[in-house]
Design an enzyme around this catalytic site. Structure first.
Site, mmCIF file in Angstrom:
data_model
loop_
_atom_site.group_PDB
_atom_site.id
_atom_site.type_symbol
_atom_site.label_atom_id
_atom_site.label_comp_id
_atom_site.label_asym_id
_atom_site.label_seq_id
_atom_site.Cartn_x
_atom_site.Cartn_y
_atom_site.Cartn_z
ATOM 1 N N LYS A 23 -0.865 -5.814 8.237
ATOM 2 C CA LYS A 23 -0.916 -6.629 7.009
ATOM 3 C C LYS A 23 0.516 -6.996 6.578
ATOM 4 O O LYS A 23 1.340 -7.275 7.442
ATOM 5 C CB LYS A 23 -1.722 -5.914 5.930
ATOM 6 C CG LYS A 23 -3.095 -5.468 6.492
ATOM 7 C CD LYS A 23 -4.075 -5.036 5.464
ATOM 8 C CE LYS A 23 -5.376 -4.640 6.156
ATOM 9 N NZ LYS A 23 -6.448 -4.285 5.237
ATOM 10 N N ASN B 32 -3.581 -3.509 12.388
ATOM 11 C CA ASN B 32 -3.290 -4.652 11.518
ATOM 12 C C ASN B 32 -2.343 -4.166 10.425
ATOM 13 O O ASN B 32 -2.764 -3.510 9.481
ATOM 14 C CB ASN B 32 -4.616 -5.162 10.916
ATOM 15 C CG ASN B 32 -4.406 -6.258 9.890
ATOM 16 O OD1 ASN B 32 -3.308 -6.797 9.755
ATOM 17 N ND2 ASN B 32 -5.464 -6.580 9.147
ATOM 18 N N GLY C 142 -9.824 -0.533 3.315
ATOM 19 C CA GLY C 142 -8.826 -0.020 2.389
ATOM 20 C C GLY C 142 -9.389 0.840 1.272
ATOM 21 O O GLY C 142 -8.698 1.128 0.298
ATOM 22 N N GLU D 176 -9.542 -10.541 4.194
ATOM 23 C CA GLU D 176 -8.496 -10.880 3.215
ATOM 24 C C GLU D 176 -8.106 -12.353 3.334
ATOM 25 O O GLU D 176 -7.787 -13.000 2.330
ATOM 26 C CB GLU D 176 -7.287 -9.944 3.406
ATOM 27 C CG GLU D 176 -7.597 -8.559 2.872
ATOM 28 C CD GLU D 176 -6.830 -7.425 3.538
ATOM 29 O OE1 GLU D 176 -5.785 -7.678 4.162
ATOM 30 O OE2 GLU D 176 -7.304 -6.274 3.436
HETATM 31 P P1 PGA Z 1 -8.157 -0.305 6.627
HETATM 32 O O1 PGA Z 1 -8.095 -1.878 6.965
HETATM 33 O O2 PGA Z 1 -8.115 0.417 7.939
HETATM 34 O O3 PGA Z 1 -6.941 -0.054 5.790
HETATM 35 O O4 PGA Z 1 -9.431 -0.075 5.893
HETATM 36 C C1 PGA Z 1 -8.800 -2.398 8.044
HETATM 37 C C2 PGA Z 1 -8.522 -3.865 8.164
HETATM 38 O O5 PGA Z 1 -8.310 -4.521 7.132
HETATM 39 O O6 PGA Z 1 -8.509 -4.416 9.280
#
Ligand code: PGA
Length: 255
Positions: A12, A10, A173, A97
Site C-alpha cells: 500500500k 501489498n 485491515g 481500496e
Molecule cells: P490486510 O490487507 O492484510 O492488511 O488485511 C490485505 C489487502 O488489502 O490486500
C-alpha cells in the site's frame, strides 16, 4: 492439477522512504530464498525501480499496486502498463481500496485486466464483498459479478498469467479474517466462473485469499483446495512475518 503457491505483499502507501523500501525488499528476499512459492512484492509505484533493482537476480518478483488501462496520454497521476513493463511482472487490479477511494468500477477492472495481459503484465484481479453485502446474503452474487467483469475482455484464460484474489472488504485491515471455509467457497466460485470461459485455463489460475492474513492464520487458508496463496497487506511490511507466511505456503505445496 497442482498450482505453484503465490504469496503477494501489498505494501500500500508504505514505507515512507526508498531506503526503507529497499531494506524491506532485501530482507524479504533473503528470508524466502530457497522457498518454493512465488513471492511477489508490490511496493508503491515510486519505489518500483529501486525495489526491482534491489532484488535483481533473486527469486522475489515485483508487482505494481494498480495500473492504468491506457498506454499514454492525459491521465494525471497514472502509470501505464507500457511503463510498468520491465519493472513489474504483476499488477494488482481492482483492489477494494481502489474501488472505494478512487472510484474504480467493474468496467475499469475489465479494461485494466485486458490491458495488463496485452502488455505482458500478470493481473492480480481482486474481488470481494462489503460487509453490508455479506449481511444481505449477496456475497456470491458480488463475487460472481466482479469476477465476470474482471475477465470480461479476455478470450481465454490459459496463457494470460491471470491471478485472482478473493478479498472480502470487511476482512481487510480489520484483524478479522474470513474463515477458511468462506475462502474456499468463494475461491471455488471464482474458479467455476473462470471455467465457463476456459475450463483448462481456470485450473492454472492461482486464487489468493486476502484480508488480515498473518503467519498464524495463513496455513488454514493454504490447506483449502482452491486457495493457492495469499494477498497480504499489513503483515507484508514485516519481513519476518511475511516470510513465515511464504514458508507456510511452501509447507502446503510440499505435502
Ligand atoms: P490486510 O490487507 O492484510 O492488511 O488485511 C490485505 C489487502 O488489502 O490486500
Amino acid at each position: 492439477m497442482s498450482r505453484r503457491p503465490l504469496v503477494a505483499g501489498n505494501w500500500k502507501m508504505n514505507p515512507a522512504s526508498a531506503e526503507e523500501a529497499v531494506a524491506l525488499a532485501r530482507d524479504v528476499a533473503a528470508r524466502v530464498a530457497g522457498l518454493s512459492p512465488l513471492t511477489v512484492l508490490c511496493p508503491p509505484t515510486i519505489w518500483l525501480a529501486a525495489v526491482a533493482e534491489a532484488v535483481t537476480g533473486q527469486q522475489v518478483r515485483i508487482g505494481a499496486q494498480t495500473t492504468a488501462a491506457e498506454e499514454s496520454g492525459a491521465y494525471t497521476g497514472e502509470t501505464s502498463p507500457l511503463m510498468l513493463r520491465g519493472l513489474a511482472e504483476f499488477a494488482i487490479i481492482g483492489h477494494s481500496e481502489r474501488r472505494r477511494l478512487y472510484g474504480e468500477t467493474d468496467d475499469d477492472v475489465r479494461d485494466k485486466v485486458a490491458s495488463a495481459v496485452a502488455h505482458g503484465i500478470r493481473p492480480i484481479a481482486a474481488v470481494g464483498e462489503r460487509l453490508a453485502e455479506r449481511h444481505a446474503g449477496r456475497t456470491a452474487e458480488v463475487v460472481e459479478r466482479q469476477t465476470r467483469a474482471a475477465i470480461g475482455r479476455l478470450q481465454r484464460i490459459a496463457g494470460t498469467g491471470l491471478v485472482m484474489a478473493y478479498e472480502p472488504v470487511w476482512a481487510i485491515g480489520t484483524g478479522e479474517a474470513a474463515t477458511d471455509a468462506d475462502a474456499q467457497e468463494a475461491s471455488a466460485r471464482i474458479r467455476a466462473i473462470l471455467a465457463e470461459l476456459d475450463p483448462t485455463g481456470a485450473e492454472e489460475v492461482p486464487i489468493l485469499y486476502g484480508g488480515s492474513v498473518t503467519a498464524d492464520n495463513a496455513g488454514r487458508f493454504f490447506a483449502q483446495p482452491d486457495v493457492d496463496g495469499a494477498l497480504v497487506g499489513g503483515a507484508s511490511l514485516q519481513a519476518v512475518g511475511f516470510a513465515a507466511i511464504v514458508a507456510a505456503a511452501a509447507r502446503v505445496s510440499t505435502r
